[in-house]
Each structure stands twice: as structure tokens, then as C-alpha cells.
Design a protein around this motif. Structure first.
Motif, PDB file in Angstrom:
ATOM      1  N   ALA A 465       4.095  -1.862  -6.303  1.00  0.00           N
ATOM      2  CA  ALA A 465       5.044  -1.263  -6.353  1.00  0.00           C
ATOM      3  C   ALA A 465       5.296  -0.467  -7.009  1.00  0.00           C
ATOM      4  N   SER A 466       5.620  -1.001  -8.502  1.00  0.00           N
ATOM      5  CA  SER A 466       5.447  -0.224  -9.210  1.00  0.00           C
ATOM      6  C   SER A 466       4.728   1.209  -9.768  1.00  0.00           C
ATOM      7  N   ALA A 467       3.560   0.898  -9.558  1.00  0.00           N
ATOM      8  CA  ALA A 467       2.420   1.836 -10.063  1.00  0.00           C
ATOM      9  C   ALA A 467       3.000   2.749  -9.227  1.00  0.00           C
ATOM     10  N   GLU A 468       2.929   2.599  -7.819  1.00  0.00           N
ATOM     11  CA  GLU A 468       3.027   3.866  -7.251  1.00  0.00           C
ATOM     12  C   GLU A 468       4.532   4.615  -7.675  1.00  0.00           C
ATOM     13  N   MET A 469       5.166   4.262  -7.943  1.00  0.00           N
ATOM     14  CA  MET A 469       6.243   5.147  -8.924  1.00  0.00           C
ATOM     15  C   MET A 469       5.905   5.336  -9.931  1.00  0.00           C
ATOM     16  N   LEU A 470       5.186   4.804 -10.816  1.00  0.00           N
ATOM     17  CA  LEU A 470       5.084   5.524 -12.293  1.00  0.00           C
ATOM     18  C   LEU A 470       4.499   6.366 -12.010  1.00  0.00           C
ATOM     19  N   ASP A 471       3.701   6.565 -11.146  1.00  0.00           N
ATOM     20  CA  ASP A 471       2.376   7.511 -11.109  1.00  0.00           C
ATOM     21  C   ASP A 471       2.583   8.690  -9.916  1.00  0.00           C
TER      22      ASP A 471
END
Ligand code: PLP
Length: 482
Positions: A465-471
Motif C-alpha cells: 500500500a505504501s509503494a503505491e503512494m511512494l511511486d
């Protein structure tokens, strides 16, 4: 030059720099690449960290690092300092303009150095100067051994009142194991046990009784704004010098989020800061002062410091120039707004916050309501790619090592472009980790303050879920080290 040009220039600058470094010590080049990858891939919520711009970072990697320049602008103890003079004068000029300060001293290497310079400047101005005048001595070079004995006693007999560590103060605000708690007779003020808020009447009462030479305001972990006009009234009433350590919230002062009574610069005699937290500059410190204190602060070297880090002073000048742009005000407001979103998201999901919320850039979660110590919570969050730090809460039963709190701040992820939705989602992910973490036991089967168990699958789910935001909000967009 357009933005895409800058990104590709930055890319090639770093690719080439890393090749040069690798030709000497490849493991350092590799660790440098890995650090970027790690910072890109995690939710950085450490309230004292940020991401400086490529211009600030690149400024630090130059031959200014090689130059000794003890002294002050135009008055150095080394030859050949004309370019360092340019750099230091510019850093000071930008700082004065940015903060509306009468005087700025850009030499301190760190926040602690800045505070030491401030303490010794106050002692020089308030104690040593009058002592010399009284003894009819021009300067310390005229002192006999007996004079030194007497002056040292005088200097060592002064009082400092600062905020306690567990209420949110910093080590240098009179914490006993720190030099500030040893060089001064110290007392500390805390916060109201019910509300967790600063109680100005209680600070005033303590000041009246203790009569400090130095009243320190400012904090590392207090999630609220401070009324510096009131602190100055207290200082004036008891004859203290008001020193404000704005290391944490300097960016909010620079960005005009804290104005009026909340802006320390018009109220304090001396203001100290780091330059690398919400101010988003290079790692370093600075002292701002009124004209009255300027001559003693200017003696930071040789009083406390040796040679300044000229390459870092150059980067401070670049960072202050950035902070004088209108975009920085927008950034600073977003830091404060995002802290509201983060706090609101945590509260709505049942987390307990010290003071019940925030009105600056940081939030302090009391994780005891999840049955955890700060140490357990910090470790479990890190397993899930959420980087925070454990922190004492007021009257913390777990002490300063294990603690009961987690301090989180918005400056870094705001730099990446996170807004309300991302911070609300971040609050959701934090609570998910905390709810799914159980305290562990020691080998002997007794409750442990350090070990913990995070339920299976949670770390991966949160990381995805974090990766989606960070990307969507890349760190140093366009910087490609492949
Ligand atoms: N003052 C405050 C309020 C801080 O929060 C900190 C660092 O966390 C410092 C001073 C010390 O800064 P540095 O680590 O640069 O010495």
C-alpha cells in the motif's frame, strides 16, 4: 533552465560522482546507491528528517571542504579565505532576510553546537563581561590564576531553566546527563499532567522561584505551538535571557506559518536552529541574535568552535535562498496541514495522541493504548517499511530507552508531495501495524519491552500500500542511477 534539464543534469552528476567514488572504495558507492533506494522505498516519518534539494546536496560536495577559515567574515586566522567570506556572508544575509533577524551566525556544525555557542555567548555577555569590568580588566589575557579561579566559579554558578525531555524538550535544554545539565544549575519545566499542554503560569512560577540566567524555550517532541511573547514576558520578569531553540520548527517560521507570538525571532534574545529538519537545508546549525548579543555570538570561534565547514555554509546559503522563495511558504503550510490530516486519521482510528492532536509538524502517539512500548512499535513499523522513532511521553513509565511513544512528522513526505489523502492512508497503515503487533516475552517467559510479534502478512500488505503512494510521489524525480 527548465525542470527536466535540471533532473537529467542531477542524474549525470550523481552517476559520474558515484563512478569516481567507486574507483577508490566501491562499497561506499554501493552504500550510497542503497541509501537512496531505501529512502525512496520507505515512508519516512521521522519528524527531524527531510529531503534536501539536489542543489543543496551538490553544494556540499566541493573543495570548500578543504579550506580552513577560523574567525569571522573578513577577519580570519588563515590566509586565502576570500571565497569562504563570500559564502559565509551570503548565508548570513539570506538568514537575516529569511527570519527578519538582526544578526545571523552560520558557522555551527550542528544543533548542539549552535546551542553551545548560544550558552557561552550568554555567559560571555551576562557574566564574563561584567566580571571583567568589575575587576577592571580589559580581557581574559590580563587574568592571573586567582582571577581565573574566581571567573570560573562565577561562570559555573549560573542557572538554566528548560523544558524536560519527557515533556518534549531536547537534551541540551538542561537534561542532567547532557553538558547543559552539568555546566548550569538546572531546573526543568514540564507540561500540564491532564492536558499535556505547556502551562505558562507554572513556567512563570518556577522561573520566579529559580531565577534562571537562561530561559530555554523550544522542543523536539512537543506537538503544539508555543507563545514566545509569553515566554519573553516571563524571562523579562526574572531577568533571564530568552533563548529559543527552533531546530524542529524553523521551516514553519521561515515559511510564515508561525507568525506573531509564535515566531520566536522578534521575542527571543537568541534563537538557535538546525538547518536540516523542517528547514530542508544541509545538516548543520545556526544562531540568530539581537544586536545586543551579536558581538558575543560572533566569538563562537574560538569560544566553542574551530574551523567552520565552509562547504556546508555554502549549502546553507543555497537552502536559505530556496526558503526565501514563495514555494517554500506553500510547502511549510502543507507540512502543518498534513500534520492535521495525520493526527485526524490516527484519532479517528482510535489512536491516543499526546495533547490530543497537533498544531505544528509532529504527532506523538502514546502506543501504550495498543499494549506496546515505543521500542516494540518502532520495530514493528520498520518491518512494514514505516520509519519513525520512539520517544518518551510525559511521565513515561518506560523511561527514555524503551519509551511509550512514537514521534512522527510530516516534513519529509510533504517534500515528496504527499497531501491529505496520503497522510490519512498513512495513519491507516500505522494503526494497522500497531493493532496487529503483540508484545513478546523474554527467554525466561516474562514480558519483554523490546520483543514483539507482527501478525503474518501485515508487513507485506502495508509495504504494497505504501509503494503505491511512494511511486506516485517519487523522491528526486528524474534522478536515475541505473
Ligand atoms: N535542538 C533540538 C530542539 C533538536 O531537536 C535537536 C536534534 O534533534 C538538536 C537541537 C540537536 O541537533 P543536532 O543533532 O544537529 O546536533
Amino acid at each position: 533552465m527548465t525542470a527536466p534539464d535540471l533532473a537529467s543534469l542531477t542524474s549525470s552528476a550523481y552517476q559520474q560522482a558515484l563512478e569516481v567514488i567507486a574507483s577508490v572504495e566501491p562499497r561506499i558507492a554501493e552504500a550510497t546507491r542503497q541509501e537512496l533506494a531505501d529512502q525512496r522505498g520507505s515512508l519516512k516519518l521521522i519528524a527531524s528528517e527531510n529531503y534536501a534539494s539536489p542543489a543543496v546536496l551538490l553544494t556540499m560536495g566541493t573543495w570548500f571542504s578543504d579550506k580552513y577559515a577560523e574567525g569571522t567574515v573578513g577577519h580570519r586566522f588563515y590566509a586565502g579565505c576570500q571565497n569562504v567570506d563570500t559564502v559565509e556572508a551570503l548565508a548570513a544575509e539570506h538568514a537575516r532576510e529569511l527570519f527578519g533577524a538582526e544578526y545571523a551566525y552560520a558557522q555551527p556544525h550542528s544543533g548542539i553546537d549552535a546551542n553551545l555557542v548560544a550558552f557561552w555567548s550568554i555567559l560571555a555577555h551576562r557574566v564574563e563581561g561584567p566580571w571583567l569590568a568589575n575587576a577592571e580588566k580589559k580581557n581574559v589575557n590580563d587574568l592571573t590564576e586567582a582571577d581565573w579561579e574566581s571567573l570560573r566559579r562565577e561562570l559555573g554558578n549560573q542557572r538554566l531553566l528548560g523544558m524536560s525531555l519527557d515533556a518534549g524538550g531536547h537534551l541540551t535544554h538542561g537534561f542532567r546527563p547532557n553538558i547543559s545539565g552539568k555546566m548550569f544549575h538546572q531546573q526543568q519545566y514540564g507540561t500540564d499532567p491532564e492536558t499535556g499542554l505547556l502551562d505558562y503560569d507554572a513556567v512563570a512560577a518556577k522561573a520566579r522561584e529559580f531565577k534562571p540566567l537562561v530561559l530555554v524555550a523550544g522542543y523536539s517532541a512537543y506537538p503544539r505551538r508555543v507563545n514566545f511573547a509569553k515566554m519573553r514576558e516571563i524571562a523579562d520578569e526574572v531577568g533571564a535571557t530568552l533563548m529559543v531553540d527552533m531546530a524542529h520548527f524553523a521551516g514553519l517560521v521561515a515559511g510564515k506559518v508561525f507568525t506573531g507570538d509564535e515566531d520566536p525571532v522578534p521575542h527571543a534574545h537568541i534563537v538557535t536552529t538546525t538547518t536540516h529538519k523542517s528547514l530542508r537545508g544541509p545538516r548543520g546549525g545556526m544562531v540568530l541574535a539581537t544586536e545586543e548579543y551579536a558581538p558575543s555570538v560572533d566569538r563562537g570561534c574560538p569560544m566553542v568552535l574551530g574551523g567552520p565547514l565552509s562547504h556546508v555554509m555554502a549549502a546553507k546559503a543555497v537552502a536559505f535562498a530556496e526558503a526565501r522563495r514563495p514555494e517554500f511558504g506553500t510547502y511549510a503550510q502543507a507540512v502543518a496541514d498534513n500534520a492535521q490530516s495525520l493526527a485526524g486519521g490516527l484519532l479517528s482510528r482510535g489512536a491516543k495522541l499526546v495533547t490530543g492532536g497537533t498544531d505544528n509538524h509532529l504527532v506523538l502517539i502514546d502506543v501504550s493504548s495498543f499494549g506496546l512500548t515505543g521500542r516494540q512499535a518502532e520495530s514493528a513499523l520498520l518491518d512494514a517499511g514505516i520509519v519513525t522513532n520512539r520517544n518518551s511521553v510525559p511521565a513515561d513509565p518506560n523511561g527514555a530507552w524503551y519509551t511509550s511513544g512514537i514521534r512522527i512528522g510530516t516534513p519529509a513526505l510533504t517534500t515528496r508531495g504527499f497531501g491529505h489523502d496520503e497522510f490519512d492512508r498513512t495513519a491507516d497503515l500505522i494503526v494497522e501495524v500497531l493493532r496487529n503487533t503483540e508484545p513478546g516475552t523474554t527467554k525466561a517467559g516474562t514480558p519483554s519491552q523490546a520483543s514483539y510479534r507482527l501478525a503474518d502478512g501485515v508487513a507485506d500488505k502495508v509495504k504494497d500500500a505504501s509503494a503505491e503512494m511512494l511511486d506516485k510521489h517519487p523522491l528526486y524525480p528524474g534522478l536515475d542511477l541505473a
